[in-house]
Design an enzyme around this catalytic site. Structure first.
Site, PDB file in Angstrom:
ATOM      1  CG  HIS A 264     -73.192 -19.973  19.768  1.00 48.16           C
ATOM      2  ND1 HIS A 264     -72.841 -19.931  18.439  1.00 48.16           N
ATOM      3  CD2 HIS A 264     -74.349 -19.258  19.868  1.00 48.16           C
ATOM      4  CE1 HIS A 264     -73.735 -19.229  17.765  1.00 48.16           C
ATOM      5  NE2 HIS A 264     -74.660 -18.802  18.610  1.00 48.16           N
TER       6      HIS A 264
ATOM      7  CG  ASN B 181     -79.477 -16.002  17.084  1.00 50.62           C
ATOM      8  OD1 ASN B 181     -78.446 -15.386  17.344  1.00 50.62           O
ATOM      9  ND2 ASN B 181     -79.924 -16.133  15.842  1.00 50.62           N
TER      10      ASN B 181
END
Length: 871
Positions: A532, A722
């Site tokens: 991210h 994720n």
């Protein structure tokens, strides 16, 4: 490439009257909406504006014929006559948000030549989302397509004209001369002025430090370090919002109301209505799933505690089972609203209960086995940290003067008894000893962390590669700072596997402490920081320095979708002071500060999967092996599948870049590309601008390598760390995120409890009930694919470029990924590959591309590689 030939001034003008004709244009757009519904008030006001003659206008811009030169120092393409979108008032749009096509009749004559861009002006009251514009039968050129994908606000919101370019890619030096000024001005508009608070209609991409995590005006306990801009706390940059500083600390930016989701990102970076509806539906379901057990616990004898493992299982079992079959499918198909569709999922999920995590679907206790504990280091949600042990005992890299002796205290005799007849020397020589080492990363913060409600250790986990390809845990070392001061070194204890008695319960707790370390490191570093946070500067730099006409912009743009929005939401409610992450992961208020210290070791080129595997000793260079690497653990599912994905991305990027860059000199002379890379280094990752490892961006090889890394990190690496969160960590006993007390010592009441009731002692040690509910609710939301997910090898429009060679190469990329899907399925069926399924009977599919999936169902699939970090 198109070439532009302008007539010399001394040529005689052609006095023949140009033949005029009408070109039919079609604009596909979506009106302003609120979640799944069109904003009816805005729609009414737009119709009133339309009735008063204030419509949506369009003007073509020629790529081949200039504006009259009088009073113009810059050559610009000729502007066509103004045309308006037809029938705005009479076109009926449904209550549900969606696309609407409007036509326009455009005057064209020979003096216009080929349109290369167009100007859109919105005279309405409200904004709309413009998807595409298509011109049919442009004389001498045929069909011209414009991919817009942008919110167009009323004209008074802008100080410039909204320009859109046709879908042909151009390097700056090859851009039609008459479009160059439009290209440059558009980039200038996106860079902005660098000052002032940014509004929702602003399209500005700019940089800032992470100075918005704390709320110092609420008190010193809510203040947080500014991350970025210092040697002590370096960090990737985030998107600037321009909000005012706090009163208490002028270096910290003021925050919005906690539950506000209106944090600034450029409007085109925000979630679409489908994604936003999905997001809210997931959050709503999770909120209900938190509240019900918490309300029940108020009547319990131990508030905020699970009394038994069965209490934990009750989070998933029972509930209201929605009918799974054609009846509910018909209902969902007829419901136009995405929010309600998600609440009525037809994939077997029960209403008012958490879905059953895959780790306990088949066997409720297999997660506790040593084999599964070790296997998840190769095929779990954090398979990127295990390393090959090349020295014994392992040594620390921490500063001896500051932290004393932090080397491992483990001895050969503690593990050789469990090494299947091998000695430590033999195992190292044959590349069969491995370690999951979180010691150095955590020890520098451990004293501070343990002043909070967290009570934990820095851990090293030692493993042996067995003949059948599985890993066998040999020992876990738990370390604390010396009680007389950190400079005295570490105080460590080593625990080894035991099958029965109190020692077996102690071993289970040792594994839990190792899992707590790994869970925290996974969330903060493997997931947040290394995907991210590090990608956001690339997004900002790309939009500031690479025109939408640039081929590298077209290559990378799909891999940036929704990332700035999800990162902004994370800063607002997850990683902020007293946010969900601080409440549910063991470093608590030191979490983000610790991630900044670990960022010091981040190296861009090591984010390439082959380089990462070599660095960790998990592979060696071998030109005769596939991908030029030989894995030290042949059955390493993340690496095996990942190398195939990496290779497919690299081949695609190589083919694509070769279309536009014939030589290294073309790379060096690309002014936009050079500015992009310079800004990325000096601004986006500015705290690392002096590092020697940055590619210079002078060769095609460097361009291909850099773009491959960016796409890998944004797509496959993020997917790997994720979307396995719910399957593996949705059952928090398998991957606890907090430990609340230290290992019980013999002779204490806690040790006696561990002996008589080990499950209760385990539950009292790890995450509490509320923390568990918050944690699993978060990862349930993060693990879901949106229903508008676009997977690797797919694009949001098939006409993203008009360049045939690029389209053909992309088609081959998609075919390659579908072949990889088939091979992954075959490997998961191969019973010889024990690490692909394991004791929990869950096949490894986190790097299954889902390129072939156009169902748009989304949900907790545990597979699929989205193009971008979109959740």
């Amino acid at each position: 490439m198109d070439t532009v030939c302008l007539k010399k001034n001394n040529e005689k003008p052609n006095l023949k009257v140009s033949e005029s004709k009408k070109i039919r244009g079609t604009a596909v757009l979506m009106k302003k909406n609120v979640l799944d519904f069109n904003d009816m008030k805005a729609s009414l006001l737009d119709r009133i504006h339309e009735f008063l003659g204030k419509g949506v206008s369009m003007q073509l811009i020629s790529a081949t014929h200039p504006e009259p030169a009088a009073n113009r120092l810059v050559l610009r393409g000729k502007l066509g006559k103004i045309a308006y979108l037809d029938k705005w008032i009479t076109t009926i749009t449904s209550l549900t948000a969606g696309d609407t096509a409007f036509s326009a009749s455009i005057d064209w004559d020979e003096s216009m030549g080929v349109p290369g861009a167009l100007m859109i002006t919105n005279h309405h009251h409200s904004q709309f989302y413009l998807k595409t514009i298509t011109l049919d039968d442009v004389p001498g050129h045929g069909r011209v397509h414009f991919v817009c994908n942008s919110w167009v606000y009323p004209a008074h919101r802008y100080k410039y004209n909204r320009i859109f370019f046709s879908n042909k890619a151009y390097l700056p030096s090859q851009t039609p001369e008459l479009l160059l000024s439009y290209r440059e001005e558009e980039l200038s508009n996106l860079r902005g002025s660098g000052s002032g608070e940014l509004m929702e209609w602003d399209r500005v991409y700019d940089y800032d430090y992470y100075n918005d995590l704390g709320s110092p005006d609420k008190g010193p306990e809510y203040a947080r370090q500014v991350l970025g801009g210092s040697k002590e706390y370096p960090y990737p940059r985030r998107g600037r919002t321009g909000r005012k500083p706090t009163k208490t600390d002028r270096n910290s930016e003021s925050r919005l109301f906690l539950l506000s989701l209106d944090i600034y990102v450029p409007r085109d970076e925000r979630f679409g209505h489908v994604k936003f509806s999905d997001f809210l539906a997931y959050a709503l379901k999770s909120l209900v799933q938190i509240l019900l057990p918490e309300l029940r616990s108020l009547c319990d004898k131990t508030i905020n505690e699970f009394d038994t493992f069965e209490d934990v299982l009750d989070l998933y079992e029972g509930g209201i089972k929605l009918p799974n079959g054609p009846t509910l499918k018909k209902l969902r198909d007829r419901v136009p609203w995405e929010l309600l569709k998600e609440l009525l999922r037809s994939d077997g999920e029960r209403f008012l209960k958490f879905p059953m995590p895959d780790v306990i679907k088949v066997d409720k206790s297999a997660w506790r086995t040593d084999e599964e504990f070790a296997r998840e280091m190769l095929a779990g949600v954090n398979p990127v940290n295990i390393t090959r042990l090349q020295e014994f005992p392992p040594t620390s890299k921490l500063d001896l003067k500051v932290y004393g002796n932090q080397n491992s205290s483990i001895r050969k005799e503690q593990i050789e008894k469990n090494m299947n007849g091998l000695s430590v020397e033999e195992a190292i020589r044959s590349n069969r000893l491995f370690i999951l080492d979180h010691h150095d990363a955590l020890m520098t913060y451990l004293r501070r962390i343990n002043t909070t409600t967290t009570k934990t250790y820095a851990t090293r986990t030692f493993l042996l590669l067995q003949e059948d390809g599985t890993l066998k845990p040999l020992a876990i070392e738990l370390s604390l700072p010396h009680p007389q001061g950190e400079h005295h070194g570490a105080v460590s204890k080593v625990f080894t596997p035991v099958a029965y008695g109190i020692e077996a319960s102690v071993w289970q707790l040792a594994k839990a402490y190792a899992a707590v370390n790994d869970s925290g490191y996974h969330q903060l570093i493997s997931h947040w920081l290394n995907t991210h946070a590090v990608i956001e500067p690339f997004i900002i730099a790309t939009n500031r320095q690479l025109s939408v006409l640039h081929p590298i912009h077209k290559l990378l743009q799909p891999h940036f979708r929704d990332t700035m929005n999800i990162n902004a939401l994370a800063r607002q409610i997850l990683i902020n002071a007293d946010g969900v992450l601080e409440k549910t992961v063991f470093p608590a208020q030191y979490a983000m500060e610790m991630s900044a210290v670990i960022y010091k070791n981040w190296v861009f080129t090591e984010q390439a999967l082959p380089a990462d595997l070599l660095k960790r000793g998990m592979a060696i260079s071998d030109p005769s092996s596939p991908h030029g690497l030989r894995l030290q653990i042949e059955d390493y599912p993340f690496a095996v599948d990942g190398l195939e994905i990496w290779s497919a991305i690299e081949n695609w990027v190589t083919e694509y870049c070769s279309v536009y860059y014939a030589t290294d000199n073309v790379v060096r002379s690309d002014i936009e590309l050079q500015k992009w890379w310079e800004e990325l280094r000096n601004e986006g990752h500015g705290d690392k601008k002096a590092e020697p490892w940055w590619p210079e961006m002078h060769t095609r090889a460097e361009l291909i390598q850099s773009c491959t890394i960016i796409i890998w990190v944004a797509s496959a690496l993020h997917a790997a760390v994720n979307f396995g969160q719910w399957p593996y960590a949705g059952y928090l006993l398998n991957r606890p995120t907090i430990s609340r007390r230290f290992m019980p010592e013999p002779g204490t009441a806690e040790y006696a409890e561990l002996e008589t009731n080990p499950d209760v002692a385990f539950l009292k040690t790890i995450t509490s009930q509320l923390q568990t509910l918050l944690g699993v609710s978060l990862i349930e939301v993060l693990s879901r694919h949106a229903t508008d997910e676009i997977y690797l090898g797919q694009r949001d429009t098939p006409e993203w470029t008009s360049d045939g060679e690029a389209l053909a190469a992309f088609g081959r990329f998609g075919e390659k990924l579908i072949e990889i899907e088939k091979r992954i399925t075959e490997r998961n069926r191969d019973e010889r590959l024990k690490n692909r399924v394991g004791p929990i009977k869950m096949p490894y599919t986190l790097l299954y591309p889902s390129t072939s999936d156009y169902s748009r169902e989304g949900g907790l699939t545990g597979k699929g590689i989205p193009n971008s970090i979109s959740i």
